[in-house]
Structures are given as C-alpha cells and as structure tokens.
Design a protein around this motif. Structure first.
Motif, PDB file in Angstrom:
ATOM      1  N   SER A 159     -85.005  59.836  -6.124  1.00 34.98           N
ATOM      2  CA  SER A 159     -83.992  59.623  -5.086  1.00 34.98           C
ATOM      3  C   SER A 159     -84.638  59.064  -3.818  1.00 34.98           C
ATOM      4  O   SER A 159     -85.826  59.250  -3.574  1.00 34.98           O
ATOM      5  N   PRO A 160     -83.846  58.363  -3.012  1.00 31.75           N
ATOM      6  CA  PRO A 160     -84.384  57.800  -1.765  1.00 31.75           C
ATOM      7  C   PRO A 160     -84.988  58.902  -0.885  1.00 31.75           C
ATOM      8  O   PRO A 160     -84.473  60.010  -0.822  1.00 31.75           O
ATOM      9  N   GLY A 161     -86.093  58.569  -0.249  1.00 31.72           N
ATOM     10  CA  GLY A 161     -86.759  59.522   0.627  1.00 31.72           C
ATOM     11  C   GLY A 161     -87.791  60.386  -0.076  1.00 31.72           C
ATOM     12  O   GLY A 161     -88.361  61.292   0.521  1.00 31.72           O
ATOM     13  N   THR A 162     -88.034  60.118  -1.376  1.00 34.40           N
ATOM     14  CA  THR A 162     -89.012  60.921  -2.114  1.00 34.40           C
ATOM     15  C   THR A 162     -90.292  60.138  -2.388  1.00 34.40           C
ATOM     16  O   THR A 162     -90.978  60.395  -3.361  1.00 34.40           O
ATOM     17  N   GLU A 163     -90.597  59.189  -1.504  1.00 35.14           N
ATOM     18  CA  GLU A 163     -91.792  58.368  -1.723  1.00 35.14           C
ATOM     19  C   GLU A 163     -93.065  59.212  -1.665  1.00 35.14           C
ATOM     20  O   GLU A 163     -94.040  58.913  -2.330  1.00 35.14           O
ATOM     21  N   THR A 164     -93.039  60.252  -0.867  1.00 35.08           N
ATOM     22  CA  THR A 164     -94.180  61.171  -0.819  1.00 35.08           C
ATOM     23  C   THR A 164     -93.681  62.553  -1.198  1.00 35.08           C
ATOM     24  O   THR A 164     -92.684  63.037  -0.659  1.00 35.08           O
ATOM     25  N   PHE A 165     -94.354  63.152  -2.137  1.00 38.62           N
ATOM     26  CA  PHE A 165     -93.968  64.469  -2.616  1.00 38.62           C
ATOM     27  C   PHE A 165     -94.967  65.504  -2.135  1.00 38.62           C
ATOM     28  O   PHE A 165     -96.162  65.348  -2.310  1.00 38.62           O
ATOM     29  N   THR A 166     -94.449  66.546  -1.574  1.00 41.51           N
ATOM     30  CA  THR A 166     -95.303  67.661  -1.181  1.00 41.51           C
ATOM     31  C   THR A 166     -95.369  68.637  -2.343  1.00 41.51           C
ATOM     32  O   THR A 166     -94.543  68.584  -3.262  1.00 41.51           O
ATOM     33  N   GLU A 167     -96.311  69.531  -2.291  1.00 43.98           N
ATOM     34  CA  GLU A 167     -96.403  70.564  -3.321  1.00 43.98           C
ATOM     35  C   GLU A 167     -95.156  71.439  -3.299  1.00 43.98           C
ATOM     36  O   GLU A 167     -94.676  71.867  -4.351  1.00 43.98           O
ATOM     37  N   LEU A 168     -94.599  71.671  -2.121  1.00 46.85           N
ATOM     38  CA  LEU A 168     -93.378  72.469  -2.013  1.00 46.85           C
ATOM     39  C   LEU A 168     -92.223  71.783  -2.749  1.00 46.85           C
ATOM     40  O   LEU A 168     -91.467  72.425  -3.484  1.00 46.85           O
ATOM     41  N   ALA A 169     -92.069  70.478  -2.575  1.00 46.84           N
ATOM     42  CA  ALA A 169     -91.012  69.737  -3.269  1.00 46.84           C
ATOM     43  C   ALA A 169     -91.230  69.791  -4.777  1.00 46.84           C
ATOM     44  O   ALA A 169     -90.272  69.956  -5.545  1.00 46.84           O
ATOM     45  N   ARG A 170     -92.466  69.682  -5.214  1.00 41.56           N
ATOM     46  CA  ARG A 170     -92.786  69.777  -6.640  1.00 41.56           C
ATOM     47  C   ARG A 170     -92.375  71.141  -7.174  1.00 41.56           C
ATOM     48  O   ARG A 170     -91.745  71.254  -8.225  1.00 41.56           O
ATOM     49  N   GLN A 171     -92.716  72.181  -6.434  1.00 39.76           N
ATOM     50  CA  GLN A 171     -92.362  73.544  -6.862  1.00 39.76           C
ATOM     51  C   GLN A 171     -90.846  73.741  -6.902  1.00 39.76           C
ATOM     52  O   GLN A 171     -90.327  74.438  -7.778  1.00 39.76           O
ATOM     53  N   GLU A 172     -90.124  73.134  -5.965  1.00 35.91           N
ATOM     54  CA  GLU A 172     -88.658  73.226  -5.964  1.00 35.91           C
ATOM     55  C   GLU A 172     -88.068  72.544  -7.197  1.00 35.91           C
ATOM     56  O   GLU A 172     -87.124  73.056  -7.787  1.00 35.91           O
ATOM     57  N   LEU A 173     -88.606  71.395  -7.562  1.00 35.95           N
ATOM     58  CA  LEU A 173     -88.141  70.718  -8.775  1.00 35.95           C
ATOM     59  C   LEU A 173     -88.365  71.595 -10.002  1.00 35.95           C
ATOM     60  O   LEU A 173     -87.484  71.720 -10.856  1.00 35.95           O
ATOM     61  N   ILE A 174     -89.538  72.195 -10.090  1.00 34.22           N
ATOM     62  CA  ILE A 174     -89.855  73.058 -11.228  1.00 34.22           C
ATOM     63  C   ILE A 174     -88.924  74.271 -11.251  1.00 34.22           C
ATOM     64  O   ILE A 174     -88.332  74.598 -12.284  1.00 34.22           O
ATOM     65  N   ALA A 175     -88.763  74.939 -10.108  1.00 37.75           N
ATOM     66  CA  ALA A 175     -87.919  76.132 -10.041  1.00 37.75           C
ATOM     67  C   ALA A 175     -86.458  75.792 -10.370  1.00 37.75           C
ATOM     68  O   ALA A 175     -85.789  76.533 -11.105  1.00 37.75           O
ATOM     69  N   GLY A 176     -85.970  74.678  -9.847  1.00 37.47           N
ATOM     70  CA  GLY A 176     -84.590  74.276 -10.130  1.00 37.47           C
ATOM     71  C   GLY A 176     -84.374  73.985 -11.603  1.00 37.47           C
ATOM     72  O   GLY A 176     -83.367  74.390 -12.190  1.00 37.47           O
TER      73      GLY A 176
END
Length: 184
Positions: A159-176
C-alpha cells in the motif's frame, strides 16, 4: 566510461520496474526502457529478447524466495508451520513489494506475460504456501483464511506509504495475519 554488461543489465531491470509501475506493462515500450536506462534499444535487445522476458526476470527473485520459503516450511513442525509461514511470507512481501505492487497493478497484463508452464508452477507454489498457512489443516475454512491472510499481507505490504518498513510494522503484519488464521 563504458558500463559492464552486468551493470547495464541491472539498470535495464531497474528502469523497467519503475516504468511498469508508473505506466503499466502495456504502456511501457522497449524504447522507453532503453531510454530510461540510457542505452540504445539494440543494447536492450542484447540483454532481453522481449518485454515479457524483462517482466519474468523481474519476478524471478520473488518466485525463488517463495520456493525457498516453501522448502523451509516442509521441515517445520505442524504446531509452528502457520506462524513461520506468515513470518516468511511477510518478509518476502516486504522485500519484493515493488515487484508485487507491479503485479497487483497490472494483474491482467501480468497473467498474459507469463507462459502456461509458469502458471502451473505458480499454482503449485501458492498451494504449498496456503497449506502451510492453514497449519496443514485440510478444512476448507482454514484454506479460506489462508487466502485471506495472503491477500491482506500482499495489499498491506504494497500500500502507498509503505516504502520503508519498520520492525514494528512487520510485527503488526504478522500479528494481524495470525488473527485471521487463528480466530478465537
């Protein structure tokens, strides 16, 4: 100073990826790609015999990563396979989000750019991932949740705005994705 063949090859792929993302597969010509890479169309044709060949090469590292993930998941115990599959799939989606975005934007064009034998291999690759995400559960509802998780991860990672992924965003994707796969 002249560029090496390997450097030009990489620049052609980078140019094509950017242009396919901006203009679409059909909206991008070989001449456009050559111009963007700063070379002649003849030089491009030395490296790639067609626009479809460029497209396939752009997707090859992503497909290889999914194959590697499926191979890795074969040895994972059933109790851990869904979580490991989600982590691995999220990592592939993050790493290759430009290529995945290109495919999602040009889904119809992408389908016609691949050979029939690639389609069968792709179906097998996907089925292995769905099986792992379902925790190897043959229940149709578990498979449906696997498809939902694949779609959610792919769309969120690209999605737009996800050009840089933080570890927190990665963990949110996994948890979701795990909540989709294992609803309570």
């Amino acid at each position: 100073m002249a560029r090496s063949g390997a450097v030009l090859h990489g620049q052609l792929l980078d140019a094509a990826l950017g242009l396919f993302g901006q203009r679409g597969f059909r909206g991008t010509s070989l001449q456009d790609i050559a111009k963007e890479a700063g070379c002649s169309k003849a030089s491009l044709l030395y490296h790639f015999h067609s626009k479809e060949a460029i497209f396939v090469e752009l997707l090859t590292p992503c497909k290889d990563a999914l194959d590697d993930l499926n191979d890795l998941l074969q040895d994972v115990p059933t109790s851990d396979v869904a979580h490991r599959a989600v982590e691995g799939f999220v990592d592939v989606m993050i790493r290759y989000r430009q290529q995945i975005t290109m495919v999602l934007q040009q889904a119809a064009e992408a389908a016609t750019a691949q050979a029939d034998k690639e389609s069968a291999i792709s179906e097998q690759r996907t089925d292995l991932l769905v099986h792992a995400l379902s925790g190897r559960d043959p229940d149709p509802s578990a498979r449906l949740r696997s498809w939902m998780a694949i779609g959610a991860i792919a769309l969120a990672a690209t999605s737009p705005g996800t050009e840089t992924f933080t570890e927190l965003a990665r963990q949110e994707l996994i948890a979701g994705a795990m909540r989709v796969l294992r609803p309570t």
